[in-house]
Scaffold this motif. Sequence first.
Motif, PDB file in Angstrom:
ATOM      1  N   GLU A  40       0.913  -1.111   0.159  1.00 56.52           N
ATOM      2  CA  GLU A  40      -0.052   0.027   0.003  1.00 56.52           C
ATOM      3  C   GLU A  40       1.134   1.141   0.081  1.00 56.52           C
ATOM      4  N   ASP A  41       1.776   1.160   0.746  1.00 59.76           N
ATOM      5  CA  ASP A  41       2.856   2.180   0.787  1.00 59.76           C
ATOM      6  C   ASP A  41       3.489   2.666  -0.580  1.00 59.76           C
ATOM      7  N   VAL A  42       3.848   1.288  -1.312  1.00 59.13           N
ATOM      8  CA  VAL A  42       4.524   1.651  -2.674  1.00 59.13           C
ATOM      9  C   VAL A  42       3.480   2.145  -3.598  1.00 59.13           C
ATOM     10  N   ALA A  43       2.178   1.640  -3.454  1.00 56.26           N
ATOM     11  CA  ALA A  43       1.265   2.188  -4.542  1.00 56.26           C
ATOM     12  C   ALA A  43       0.765   3.778  -4.220  1.00 56.26           C
ATOM     13  N   VAL A  44       0.814   4.296  -2.873  1.00 58.80           N
ATOM     14  CA  VAL A  44       0.646   5.454  -2.539  1.00 58.80           C
ATOM     15  C   VAL A  44       1.917   6.272  -3.141  1.00 58.80           C
TER      16      VAL A  44
END
Length: 79
Positions: free
Chosen positions: A34-38
Amino acid sequence: MHGMRKTEWIAFATLMLTVIGAAWWTGARMATKEDVAVLRQELRQELRQEIRALREHVDAQMAELRGYLIDHLDGHPVD
């Protein structure tokens, strides 16, 4: 000889605590999917903004250049 084993045990325990601590610290700092997607979405938005600003800058320069060309050509007769 008994003192030597105690020293080795302390060294081994210290090494293990260091390895466990380093693994915990590294794992706590790793990004989730999720961090990478954000981050990826934020980068895309920033890139789009930069591209838009660059296009506006180039368009303004081209308009200025067209104005100079038209002004220059207006002063010269066409053959």
